[in-house]
Design an enzyme around this catalytic site. Structure first.
Site, PDB file in Angstrom:
ATOM      1  N   SER A 106      19.997  19.857   8.799  1.00 17.54           N
ATOM      2  CA  SER A 106      18.812  20.490   8.216  1.00 17.54           C
ATOM      3  C   SER A 106      17.808  19.465   7.706  1.00 17.54           C
ATOM      4  CB  SER A 106      19.221  21.430   7.080  1.00 17.54           C
ATOM      5  OG  SER A 106      19.886  20.714   6.054  1.00 17.54           O
ATOM      6  N   ASP A 117      22.931  19.868   1.084  1.00 12.84           N
ATOM      7  CA  ASP A 117      23.595  18.608   1.385  1.00 12.84           C
ATOM      8  C   ASP A 117      22.813  17.845   2.452  1.00 12.84           C
ATOM      9  OD1 ASP A 117      24.049  20.265   3.488  1.00 12.84           O
ATOM     10  OD2 ASP A 117      26.169  19.792   3.708  1.00 12.84           O
ATOM     11  N   ASP A 119      23.301  15.603   5.773  1.00  9.92           N
ATOM     12  CA  ASP A 119      24.192  15.135   6.835  1.00  9.92           C
ATOM     13  C   ASP A 119      23.730  13.751   7.268  1.00  9.92           C
ATOM     14  OD1 ASP A 119      25.699  17.569   6.975  1.00  9.92           O
ATOM     15  OD2 ASP A 119      23.975  18.472   7.966  1.00  9.92           O
ATOM     16  N   ASP A 172      27.371  14.422   3.368  1.00  9.38           N
ATOM     17  CA  ASP A 172      28.401  14.433   4.406  1.00  9.38           C
ATOM     18  C   ASP A 172      28.168  13.198   5.270  1.00  9.38           C
ATOM     19  OD1 ASP A 172      29.321  16.780   3.385  1.00  9.38           O
ATOM     20  OD2 ASP A 172      28.668  18.040   5.058  1.00  9.38           O
ATOM     21  N   LYS A 233      18.289  31.005   8.138  1.00  8.41           N
ATOM     22  CA  LYS A 233      19.384  30.385   7.385  1.00  8.41           C
ATOM     23  C   LYS A 233      19.547  31.052   6.028  1.00  8.41           C
ATOM     24  CE  LYS A 233      20.062  26.013   7.279  1.00  8.41           C
ATOM     25  NZ  LYS A 233      19.897  24.554   7.094  1.00  8.41           N
ATOM     26  N   TYR A 242      27.089  32.486   7.136  1.00  9.13           N
ATOM     27  CA  TYR A 242      26.678  31.081   7.296  1.00  9.13           C
ATOM     28  C   TYR A 242      27.865  30.200   6.906  1.00  9.13           C
ATOM     29  CZ  TYR A 242      23.741  26.891   7.137  1.00  9.13           C
ATOM     30  OH  TYR A 242      23.193  25.657   7.371  1.00  9.13           O
TER      31      TYR A 242
END
Length: 760
Positions: A106, A117, A119, A172, A233, A242
């Site tokens: 995202s 979060d 990524d 992450d 989303k 989700y």
């Protein structure tokens, strides 16, 4: 080239060549119509709603994210230099050692919100491995930083990841070791050459960034795509669908679905695209794949999604194919149950959008939260405990990653007759002394299928098998425990509700009470057992038949509690009809017997236990270790109304008696849009082998015949007859109580099931 002459003899400039519109996707667009004034107005209302809902990040938060990324980049560069020095490389090699941080998901797509979060991917040189250097050395370095909290390595995931928070921002972090001794500072990660001489786990780690870049290249309008994706989303989160790990869809899956809608409606604005999203995917013929571009091969030889060659690919239920080589199915986690839930939610979203287009609803109606704990009558509660908060963090992540397996096992062992709805939210009971969290699954019998009276689903062995697999956690510590139990809707703990108390349920619609018989109304009974309701209903029907037909009648007399005899059968004598006095007397006798049945009683076939419980000895379960009563779960098909249960963990899930309403089908009849658009072309209905390579040009006109003929049939698999029957195997026994009366012995009936394997 010389142009034509004008009247006065001068040369005219050549006519401009016709501009061919750019083609997006593997098929022609469904509609190239642009927005109207009404669409612009709805779009402004949608964007205002998204802003008011707090979905956009402030400039201050954006600056903080950039600073955190810079800090992480410094840490990994220092880490690689230390690894290079420890492995004995030259000083020059240590100086040149480098690692790069890329973002994906995202954040890279530009649709992240506050608190989301990040990524991230760390790309390192060939001699720095994932198992020891990343998950041990870098892990220890991060653990020493004060800014890092909730550090949780997940090395066994399909894509190995290290989760943590850096200054409160969830991170992450993935790792990919490329086949270069020194990572260039200007590495082009979208170049296919970066995939040379690496393993498949590294390919999956790299493809997160590569897929995000490809998505942005394949959509007609990036800003419209971002607003639409942000809306969908948010909708998926509110509706409880989700979560990739639970078997629903994650961020990349929703991005690919939205990108495909943008390709099919290249000139539409977000308010139109949201509506078209639901309109298209309520009619989509799964498992026909969603693809943004043709699937391409490469000399590197990595496997791509291809059901012609790969047997495992044929079992995927909802293929959503990534656009970057090697093209993969990003939604392999979807199961039969989760697909059913998502299709129901797509239908709900489509209905709301139709009302919005008719000015009968506002955008807020689309984003109403899903009332999960009011949807089902029975639930599985999975309680997780640990000695401290740090242990719970890792233990919870491991159990959550395995919940999908529990869903698959229940589907397997009940032959798909018991449907599960895993809810992705987790709940914590702060009143407990030890750290705790819980997950819930909704349970219901497969809709539209009639079952025999008293049929039971024994899933105790299934639960034991699941618990044994979960307890094989490599980082297990004393205090880590898991408990699975059945709870009814009225027994849902208060801590799962936002305000700490349960909502009051509205009164049932009068039509839902229409099934009550005359005797029930006369007696004013509100808590009869399913057996009494069924027998009274039969008695009433037989009496009505006597009055109308004046023929031979057969009545089933209610069986007295504690009697071991079969129900007696009373027949009329000769061909004459009985008098009204006899009918009235029979009804009174039945009511007297029913009054005796109101006393606490136990079904004849399960005498060792009280009502609502089944003796473990009377159930034929799958043999997986030793099944202990304290952790067993059972499912029995009978009425929800039964005596209160307290203080026992061996429960029988009582599902609603009688025929099930088949109205909630997986795919409902399609509707043609008001503006006459073709909503799905043969892009979904005529998937073929050629379409994998982009050779099959599906025509939008094919949709007309589908809409005229009703609904798109989801049961078709592939047009090229790729579906094959899996080899069935003998499975667990099923306990069925005969309709003519319960016996004290269980009936063992072998059942055939499909042997499912995890694709994780």
């Amino acid at each position: 080239m010389v142009g034509p002459e004008s009247v006065d003899g001068s040369l005219l400039p050549p006519a401009p060549a016709a501009v061919t519109p750019k083609k997006y996707g593997v098929t022609k667009p469904i509609s190239v119509a642009g927005p109207t004034e009404v669409d612009f107005q709805r779009n402004a209302e949608l964007e205002k709603f998204l802003i008011d809902s707090g979905l956009y990040e402030s400039d201050e938060d954006a600056a903080k994210r950039a600073a955190v990324l810079g800090r992480i980049d410094e840490v990994v560069k220092r880490w690689v230099k230390e690894i290079t020095h420890q492995k004995g490389y030259s000083d020059q090699m240590v100086e040149d050692a480098n690692a790069l941080i890329f973002t994906f998901g995202s954040f890279r797509l530009g649709v992240h919100g506050p608190g989301a979060d990040m990524d991230t991917l760390c790309v390192g040189p060939s001699y720095v491995d994932r198992e020891e250097d990343f998950f041990m050395t870098l892990h220890d370095m991060l653990a020493e930083l004060e800014d890092v909290t909730e550090l949780q390595p997940v090395p066994d995931a399909h894509v190995p990841v290290m989760k943590f928070k850096f200054q409160g921002i969830p991170i992450d972090l993935l790792y990919a070791s490329i086949s270069l001794p020194v990572v260039p500072r200007e590495l082009d990660i979208s170049d296919v050459s970066v995939l040379s001489d690496i393993d498949e786990q590294t390919v999956r780690s790299l493809n997160g960034c590569r897929v995000a870049d490809q998505i942005l290249k394949l959509v007609p309008n990036i800003e419209h795509f971002r607003t639409t994706l942000r809306s969908l989303k948010f909708w998926a989160t509110r509706r409880g669908v989700y979560s990739n790990v639970t078997g629903f869809l994650g961020g990349v899956n929703w991005a690919l679905l939205v990108a495909r809608i943008c390709q099919l409606y290249p000139n539409a604005i977000p308010s139109m695209l949201v509506s078209r999203f639901f309109r298209v995917y309520t009619q989509w013929r799964w498992p026909n794949p969603v693809m943004l571009c043709p699937i391409e091969e490469n000399e590197l030889g990595f496997p791509v999604w291809d059901p012609r060659r790969n047997f495992r690919d044929r079992s995927h239920l909802m293929p959503i194919i990534t656009p970057a080589y090697p093209c993969m199915n990003s939604s392999y986690n979807v199961s039969t149950s989760t697909l059913r839930v998502m299709m129901d939610q797509f239908q709900h979203g489509n209905k709301v959008c139709e009302e919005i287009e008719l000015n009968k609803a506002q955008w807020s109606a689309l984003f109403e939260p899903y009332l999960f704990f009011e949807e089902y009558k029975n639930y599985l509660q999975i309680d997780i405990n640990a000695a401290d908060a740090d242990d719970l963090l890792g233990w919870r992540g491991w159990v959550e990653s395995r919940l999908r397996q529990l869903t698959l096992k229940i589907e397997r062992d009940t032959y798909g007759m018991l449907q599960c709805h895993p809810y992705p939210n987790e709940y914590m009971d702060t009143s407990k002394a030890c750290p705790h969290c819980a997950f819930f699954m909704g349970l219901q019998r497969k809709q539209g299928v009639k079952v025999q009276e008293g049929q039971q689903f024994d899933i105790r062995g299934t639960v034991e098998e699941f618990k044994q697999e979960v307890n094989m956690y490599m980082l297990w510590k004393p205090g880590m425990d898991i408990h699975v139990s059945h709870v009814r809707r009225k027994q849902i703990p208060a801590y799962v509700f936002p305000d700490g108390y349960k909502r009051s349920r509205p009164l049932r619609h009068p039509n839902q009470q229409a099934g009550r018989t005359f005797e029930e109304d006369a007696e004013g009974c509100r808590s009869q057992s399913a057996e009494k309701q069924l027998k009274r209903r039969k008695d009433s029907e037989v009496v009505d038949a006597e009055e109308d037909q004046r023929a031979k009648r057969v009545l089933i007399s209610p069986q007295r509690v504690g009697s071991d005899s079969q129900p007696s059968v009373i027949s009329s004598s000769g061909g004459t009809s009985q008098s009204p006095e006899k009918q009235l007397k029979r009804k009174k006798d039945s009511e007297v017997v029913d009054a005796e049945e109101d006393k606490p009683a136990k079904p004849v076939s399960i005498s060792p236990q009280r009502v609502g419980l089944v003796s473990p000895a009377s159930i034929i379960s799958r043999s997986v270790g030793t099944s202990q009563p304290r952790c067993s779960v059972e499912v029995k098909l009978m009425s929800e109304r039964d005596p209160n249960e307290t203080g026992c963990t061996v429960r029988v899930v009582n599902l609603e008696e009688g025929p099930v309403d088949g109205g909630r089908e997986l795919v409902k009849p399609c509707k043609q849009s008001a503006d006459g658009e073709n909503d799905i072309s043969a892009l979904a209905s005529n998937f073929s082998v050629e379409s994998l390579n982009g050779e099959g040009n599906a025509c939008a006109a094919d949709l007309d015949s589908h809409l005229e003929n009703g609904c798109l049939n989801r049961s078709r698999v592939f047009g090229n007859s790729l579906a094959e029957t899996l080899e069935p195997t003998l499975a667990l026994g099923v306990v069925v109580e005969p309709e003519g009366g319960a016996t004290s012995e269980s009936v063992q009936k072998p059942e055939r099931r499909l042997s499912l394997e995890s694709t994780a």
